[in-house]
Write a protein that holds these residues in place. Structure first.
Motif, PDB file in Angstrom:
ATOM      1  N   UNK A  16     -36.712 -23.370 -68.948  1.00  0.00           N
ATOM      2  CA  UNK A  16     -37.414 -23.968 -67.808  1.00  0.00           C
ATOM      3  C   UNK A  16     -36.754 -25.242 -67.303  1.00  0.00           C
ATOM      4  N   UNK A  17     -35.803 -25.777 -68.054  1.00  0.00           N
ATOM      5  CA  UNK A  17     -35.241 -27.088 -67.726  1.00  0.00           C
ATOM      6  C   UNK A  17     -34.705 -27.137 -66.299  1.00  0.00           C
ATOM      7  N   UNK A  18     -33.987 -26.114 -65.851  1.00  0.00           N
ATOM      8  CA  UNK A  18     -33.421 -26.139 -64.494  1.00  0.00           C
ATOM      9  C   UNK A  18     -34.529 -26.271 -63.459  1.00  0.00           C
ATOM     10  N   UNK A  19     -35.595 -25.490 -63.596  1.00  0.00           N
ATOM     11  CA  UNK A  19     -36.698 -25.570 -62.649  1.00  0.00           C
ATOM     12  C   UNK A  19     -37.431 -26.884 -62.743  1.00  0.00           C
ATOM     13  N   UNK A  20     -37.639 -27.359 -63.965  1.00  0.00           N
ATOM     14  CA  UNK A  20     -38.331 -28.640 -64.144  1.00  0.00           C
ATOM     15  C   UNK A  20     -37.492 -29.762 -63.559  1.00  0.00           C
ATOM     16  N   UNK A  21     -36.184 -29.722 -63.809  1.00  0.00           N
ATOM     17  CA  UNK A  21     -35.328 -30.764 -63.259  1.00  0.00           C
ATOM     18  C   UNK A  21     -35.317 -30.702 -61.745  1.00  0.00           C
ATOM     19  N   UNK A  22     -35.266 -29.490 -61.166  1.00  0.00           N
ATOM     20  CA  UNK A  22     -35.281 -29.358 -59.705  1.00  0.00           C
ATOM     21  C   UNK A  22     -36.548 -29.988 -59.135  1.00  0.00           C
ATOM     22  N   UNK A  23     -37.686 -29.755 -59.795  1.00  0.00           N
ATOM     23  CA  UNK A  23     -38.942 -30.343 -59.332  1.00  0.00           C
ATOM     24  C   UNK A  23     -38.906 -31.862 -59.452  1.00  0.00           C
ATOM     25  N   UNK A  24     -38.466 -32.374 -60.597  1.00  0.00           N
ATOM     26  CA  UNK A  24     -38.400 -33.827 -60.785  1.00  0.00           C
ATOM     27  C   UNK A  24     -37.447 -34.463 -59.773  1.00  0.00           C
ATOM     28  N   UNK A  25     -36.305 -33.824 -59.559  1.00  0.00           N
ATOM     29  CA  UNK A  25     -35.326 -34.368 -58.614  1.00  0.00           C
ATOM     30  C   UNK A  25     -35.882 -34.354 -57.194  1.00  0.00           C
ATOM     31  N   UNK A  26     -36.522 -33.242 -56.792  1.00  0.00           N
ATOM     32  CA  UNK A  26     -37.092 -33.154 -55.450  1.00  0.00           C
ATOM     33  C   UNK A  26     -38.217 -34.164 -55.267  1.00  0.00           C
ATOM     34  N   UNK A  27     -39.047 -34.318 -56.287  1.00  0.00           N
ATOM     35  CA  UNK A  27     -40.154 -35.279 -56.207  1.00  0.00           C
ATOM     36  C   UNK A  27     -39.640 -36.703 -56.114  1.00  0.00           C
ATOM     37  N   UNK A  28     -38.655 -37.026 -56.939  1.00  0.00           N
ATOM     38  CA  UNK A  28     -38.089 -38.372 -56.926  1.00  0.00           C
ATOM     39  C   UNK A  28     -37.417 -38.650 -55.590  1.00  0.00           C
ATOM     40  N   UNK A  29     -36.716 -37.652 -55.049  1.00  0.00           N
ATOM     41  CA  UNK A  29     -36.067 -37.814 -53.741  1.00  0.00           C
ATOM     42  C   UNK A  29     -37.110 -38.018 -52.654  1.00  0.00           C
ATOM     43  N   UNK A  30     -38.168 -37.229 -52.677  1.00  0.00           N
ATOM     44  CA  UNK A  30     -39.233 -37.358 -51.681  1.00  0.00           C
ATOM     45  C   UNK A  30     -39.837 -38.759 -51.711  1.00  0.00           C
ATOM     46  N   UNK A  31     -40.152 -39.226 -52.903  1.00  0.00           N
ATOM     47  CA  UNK A  31     -40.737 -40.564 -53.043  1.00  0.00           C
ATOM     48  C   UNK A  31     -39.736 -41.621 -52.553  1.00  0.00           C
ATOM     49  N   UNK A  32     -38.462 -41.475 -52.945  1.00  0.00           N
ATOM     50  CA  UNK A  32     -37.445 -42.440 -52.533  1.00  0.00           C
ATOM     51  C   UNK A  32     -37.191 -42.441 -51.040  1.00  0.00           C
ATOM     52  N   UNK A  33     -37.182 -41.247 -50.425  1.00  0.00           N
ATOM     53  CA  UNK A  33     -36.912 -41.143 -48.994  1.00  0.00           C
ATOM     54  C   UNK A  33     -38.071 -41.635 -48.133  1.00  0.00           C
TER      55      UNK A  33
END
Length: 137
Positions: A16-33
Motif C-alpha cells: 500500500x505504500x505507493x498509494x499511501x505516499x501518493x495520497x500524502x504527497x497530494x494532500x501536502x501539495x494541496x495544503x502547500x499550494x
C-alpha cells in the motif's frame, strides 16, 4: 490560524505504500499550494517499521520548511505525540485524549469537507462513503 494535519497510516502494508505516499504527497501539495504556511505541524501516526525506511528515501524530496513540520509516530508514541500539540479534550479518545468526536456543524466546515471529497475523487481517491459526513447523520 494554523492547523495540525494528521495522517493515520495504521494498517498500511508494504504493498500500500505507493498509494499511501501518493495520497500524502497530494494532500501536502494541496495544503502547500492553497493554504501556504497554514500547517503548523503534520503528524503521520501509527507508522509501521517499513514506513520509516521508505520515508527516509522520500524525505530529501520534501522541501525543508515542510520537512521541519512533519513528525512520524509509531503506535506506542501516538498519545505522547498528540499531547505535544493539543489538549486532551481536543484529541480523539482512540489517540489517548478525551474528545468523543462530537462536532458542531458550520457552513465553512461543510464546504471545506465537500471540497476535500471532490479533490480526493478527482485524483482517484474514492472514499468509503457516498456523501460527506455531517454531525447528526
Amino acid at each position: 490560524s494554523k492547523c495540525l494535519s494528521v495522517f493515520d497510516v495504521k494498517g498500511v502494508s508494504l504493498g500500500d505504500i505507493a498509494g499511501a505516499w501518493a495520497f500524502l504527497a497530494a494532500s501536502t501539495k494541496l495544503i502547500g499550494d492553497h493554504y501556504p504556511e497554514r500547517a503548523q505541524n503534520i503528524l503521520i501516526i501509527n507508522v509501521p517499521g517499513m514506513f520509516s525506511t521508505v520515508w527516509s528515501l522520500v524525505l530529501p524530496l520534501v522541501n525543508e520548511a515542510t520537512r521541519a513540520k512533519i513528525r512520524l509516530a509509531k503506535a506506542s508514541e501516538v498519545p505522547a505525540c498528540f499531547a505535544e500539540f493539543a489538549e486532551p479534550d481536543q484529541i480523539p479518545v482512540e489517540y489517548g485524549g478525551t474528545w468523543d468526536g462530537a462536532v458542531t456543524v458550520n457552513k465553512f466546515e461543510d464546504d471545506y469537507e465537500a471540497f476535500v471529497h471532490k479533490v480526493n475523487q478527482k485524483h482517484g481517491f474514492v472514499p468509503p462513503y457516498d456523501q460527506p459526513r455531517r454531525a447528526g447523520d
